[in-house]
Design an enzyme around this catalytic site. Structure first.
Site, PDB file in Angstrom:
ATOM      1  N   HIS A 253       0.843  -1.197   0.000  1.00 18.46           N
ATOM      2  CA  HIS A 253       0.000   0.000   0.000  1.00 18.46           C
ATOM      3  C   HIS A 253       0.884   1.256   0.000  1.00 18.46           C
ATOM      4  CE1 HIS A 253      -2.988  -2.975   1.526  1.00 18.46           C
ATOM      5  NE2 HIS A 253      -3.770  -2.283   0.713  1.00 18.46           N
ATOM      6  N   ASN A 254       1.431   1.540  -1.162  1.00 16.60           N
ATOM      7  CA  ASN A 254       2.361   2.662  -1.293  1.00 16.60           C
ATOM      8  C   ASN A 254       2.045   3.459  -2.546  1.00 16.60           C
ATOM      9  OD1 ASN A 254       3.356   1.053  -3.392  1.00 16.60           O
ATOM     10  ND2 ASN A 254       4.916   0.131  -2.066  1.00 16.60           N
ATOM     11  N   ASN A 255       2.931   4.365  -2.921  1.00 11.46           N
ATOM     12  CA  ASN A 255       2.682   5.233  -4.072  1.00 11.46           C
ATOM     13  C   ASN A 255       2.641   4.474  -5.387  1.00 11.46           C
ATOM     14  OD1 ASN A 255       5.450   4.746  -3.682  1.00 11.46           O
ATOM     15  ND2 ASN A 255       6.031   6.570  -4.849  1.00 11.46           N
ATOM     16  N   THR A 256       3.346   3.346  -5.470  1.00  8.00           N
ATOM     17  CA  THR A 256       3.299   2.546  -6.701  1.00  8.00           C
ATOM     18  C   THR A 256       1.932   1.902  -6.857  1.00  8.00           C
ATOM     19  OG1 THR A 256       5.673   2.112  -6.468  1.00  8.00           O
ATOM     20  CG2 THR A 256       4.445   0.721  -8.005  1.00  8.00           C
ATOM     21  N   HIS A 257       1.370   1.398  -5.761  1.00  8.25           N
ATOM     22  CA  HIS A 257       0.013   0.848  -5.806  1.00  8.25           C
ATOM     23  C   HIS A 257      -0.982   1.937  -6.196  1.00  8.25           C
ATOM     24  CE1 HIS A 257      -3.733  -1.080  -4.663  1.00  8.25           C
ATOM     25  NE2 HIS A 257      -3.950  -0.143  -3.760  1.00  8.25           N
TER      26      HIS A 257
ATOM     27  N   HIS B 236      -6.717   7.256  -2.737  1.00  2.98           N
ATOM     28  CA  HIS B 236      -7.589   6.250  -2.115  1.00  2.98           C
ATOM     29  C   HIS B 236      -6.920   5.486  -0.970  1.00  2.98           C
ATOM     30  CE1 HIS B 236      -5.452   3.167  -4.441  1.00  2.98           C
ATOM     31  NE2 HIS B 236      -6.064   2.271  -3.683  1.00  2.98           N
ATOM     32  N   ASP B 237      -5.594   5.424  -0.917  1.00  4.64           N
ATOM     33  CA  ASP B 237      -4.886   4.763   0.187  1.00  4.64           C
ATOM     34  C   ASP B 237      -3.876   5.708   0.843  1.00  4.64           C
ATOM     35  OD1 ASP B 237      -6.021   2.257   0.500  1.00  4.64           O
ATOM     36  OD2 ASP B 237      -4.816   1.356  -1.088  1.00  4.64           O
TER      37      ASP B 237
ATOM     38  N   ASP C 143      -8.935  -1.334  -7.616  1.00  3.31           N
ATOM     39  CA  ASP C 143      -8.180  -1.572  -6.389  1.00  3.31           C
ATOM     40  C   ASP C 143      -7.823  -3.042  -6.210  1.00  3.31           C
ATOM     41  OD1 ASP C 143      -6.918  -0.782  -4.053  1.00  3.31           O
ATOM     42  OD2 ASP C 143      -8.742  -0.822  -2.840  1.00  3.31           O
TER      43      ASP C 143
ATOM     44  N   GLN D  47      -4.972 -17.143  -3.267  1.00  5.39           N
ATOM     45  CA  GLN D  47      -5.126 -16.398  -4.513  1.00  5.39           C
ATOM     46  C   GLN D  47      -6.185 -17.016  -5.417  1.00  5.39           C
ATOM     47  OE1 GLN D  47      -3.671 -13.306  -4.982  1.00  5.39           O
ATOM     48  NE2 GLN D  47      -3.367 -13.827  -2.828  1.00  5.39           N
TER      49      GLN D  47
END
Length: 553
Positions: A246-250, A286-287, A394, A445
């Site tokens: 949950h970071n800027n890449t996501h 959003h995150d 998401d 998964q």
């Protein structure tokens, strides 16, 4: 004062229901017999009242209002006509409620008990359903009348006065970044590659590029330095807790996926400029300032954030609040030139979209979306559709190429495991999939794809078909190369001339906006979902699902 039955019928068959202001004294005299009519109207509560019945009830209320002004209405007359109006409204509401989906019962009714291992089922239940408090009683809330949301309009082909800002250093991206962004319209876009060439700032470049492409920067007069400051601070907020997933890449990945849906399906032509602006910003934030832990962890550990938001959508509420607080700062206020009405609409839509990313709302959201598909003529609040689209984006990584999906999976599970380590230190029970020594990776998964992602992407595709097919001309061209209508803009990067496509703005203006296969939108996600599920099944059989092949930084 009494009127004959035939005269009453002739009055009811009049052309149109007069407004209150149109009921002058003479008109009042003509219609007052309807109010005092002692003949009851027959209204079947299980069916929709006819237009004549609704018109009659409306006329009665208008006459009552004028009679009240004149002080000439008897209590029994008022009581009879109010009961009639209530009966009509109840019948309309029952019909509307029947066509809508009932409230989600928050269970996994579509997941057979033997379909997935208990641990995976527990994860699905704890993550994608909303636990109903024991003190809440079914039917406790009173139903509220809701008007049908705005109808779908025909395509919005807006002529803009739009000036490109190619001479500004604001849009002078490094050459490798600009080359990477030329692939931004593809479902297979590699956001990790963008992160690498942008020195770890994919959200900044992608955000500037998309807002520029859609004409938002010019339309809403966003100062370039303000937007750049906002995106830099947003990116810093994503990096605050050094999360693996949950970071800027996501955030950049979700934003790019949203762009694909808006542009390649043509959904952008169903939206206003403000709605597009709000949708992109909702994806970007959003995150924002995500802690790398679940809402359940916040609640179980009694964090300050959980206390602040009363255990309800803890992180989603924080993402929204923190982002709007950031936008209140003078150097980050990208909304500075919005009118009061535009700001309220923008804020409302962003709040709705981000709150809908709370995974515990998943089954409620999907059931409601399926209900919309059963309505003959779709008439729905756009925020519901955009909220579903953002939720899909998401959770979309299992629908991307295997190498991207596997990378995201490994990052997410390691983030889960770090939460499990914290839970162990705090003496809390492990959350599902957070025990690094006893987690079934492949099985989790497979369950995630089969019970969450596949149904979600399917209902999104069906809804987009229902919305967009009526908007398309019958002779819509089939485009095999999405760059056919791209106008490219030169961008000087360190002495090297590169190009940055500006397709959404031009496409919306010209009406050439989507890849069309027959009458339905193309669904590239279906292919990858099937492929990835097959690979996980192979790994499950082999028992080769460890995460040791990746090094985390």
């Amino acid at each position: 004062m009494r009127r004959s039955s035939s005269k009453r019928k002739s009055q009811r068959a009049g052309a149109g229901t007069p407004s209150v202001s149109e009921l002058d004294d003479s008109a009042l005299e003509r219609h007052v017999g309807i109010v005092e009519d002692e003949t009851p109207m027959e209204i079947a509560s299980a069916t929709v009242p006819s237009s004549e019945i609704c018109e009659n009830a409306s006329l009665r209320l208008k006459c009552l209002l004028r009679l009240l002004d004149k002080g000439e209405v008897r209590p029994e007359v008022m009581q009879k006509n109010l009961k009639l109006a209530i009966q009509v409204l109840d019948a309309v509401y029952i019909d509307e409620a029947g066509r809508r989906t009932p409230e989600e019962d928050d269970d996994l009714s579509e997941v057979r008990a033997d379909a997935v291992p208990p641990e995976v089922r527990a994860w699905l239940a704890s993550t994608f359903t909303r636990q109903i408090s024991s003190h809440r009683k079914p039917g406790e809330e009173k139903p509220k009348f809701r008007s049908v949301a705005q109808a779908i309009r025909a395509g919005i082909l807006v002529e803009r006065i739009y000036r490109r800002m190619s001479s500004s250093s604001f849009l002078q991206f490094p050459a490798e970044v600009a080359r990477n962004l030329k692939l931004i319209d593809e479902w297979t876009f590699d956001v990790f590659a963008l992160s690498d060439v942008s020195a770890g700032s994919p959200l900044r470049y992608l955000g500037i590029d998309l807002l520029n492409r859609y004409g938002v920067i010019h339309k809403f007069k966003i100062p370039s330095n303000t937007l750049e400051s906002f995106l830099n601070q947003t990116e810093a907020g994503y990096c605050k807790h050094r999360n693996l997933y949950h970071n800027n890449t996501h955030a950049a990945d979700v934003t790019q996926t949203l762009h694909y849906v808006l542009y390649q399906t043509g959904l952008m032509n169903w939206l206003t400029d403000l709605e597009i602006f709000a949708a992109i910003i909702a994806a970007i934030i959003h995150d924002f300032e995500h802690t790398g832990t679940t809402n359940s962890f916040h609640v179980m550990s009694g964090s300050e954030t959980a206390l602040l938001y009363n255990d309800r959508s803890v992180q989603e509420n924080h993402h929204i609040s923190a982002a709007f607080r950031l936008m209140r700062e003078e150097d980050c206020n990208i909304l500075v030139n919005l009118s009061r009405e535009e700001f309220r609409e923008f804020r409302s839509l962003v709040i709705d979209m981000v709150l809908a990313t709370d995974m515990s709302c998943h089954f409620q959201q999907i059931k409601a979306a399926k209900g919309l598909l059963t309505v003959p003529e779709l008439s729905v609040d756009k925020s519901k559709i955009l909220s579903l689209v953002l939720h899909c984006c998401d959770v979309a990584h299992p629908s991307k190429p295997w190498l991207l999906h596997r990378h995201w999976t490994d990052l997410l599970l390691e983030e889960f495991f770090q939460q499990g380590d914290n839970e162990k230190e705090l003496g809390l029970p492990y959350s599902p999939l957070c025990d690094r020594n006893n987690t079934l990776v492949a099985e989790s998964q497979i369950g995630f794809i089969e019970f969450i992602v596949e149904p979600t992407m399917a209902v999104m595709g069906d809804l987009l078909d229902k919305i967009l097919i009526p908007l398309r001309p019958q002779s819509a061209p089939v485009r095999n190369d999405h760059r056919d209508s791209i106008s490219e803009e030169k961008c000087d990067a360190g002495g090297e001339v590169v190009t940055v496509p500006t397709t959404p703005e031009k496409a919306k203006k010209e009406g050439s906006h989507s890849k069309i296969s027959g009458e339905k939108i193309t669904r590239p996600w279906d292919i990858y979902l099937e492929e990835n599920k097959g690979k996980w099944k192979e790994l499950s059989i082999k028992g080769d699902t460890n995460l040791s092949n990746l090094h985390f930084s």
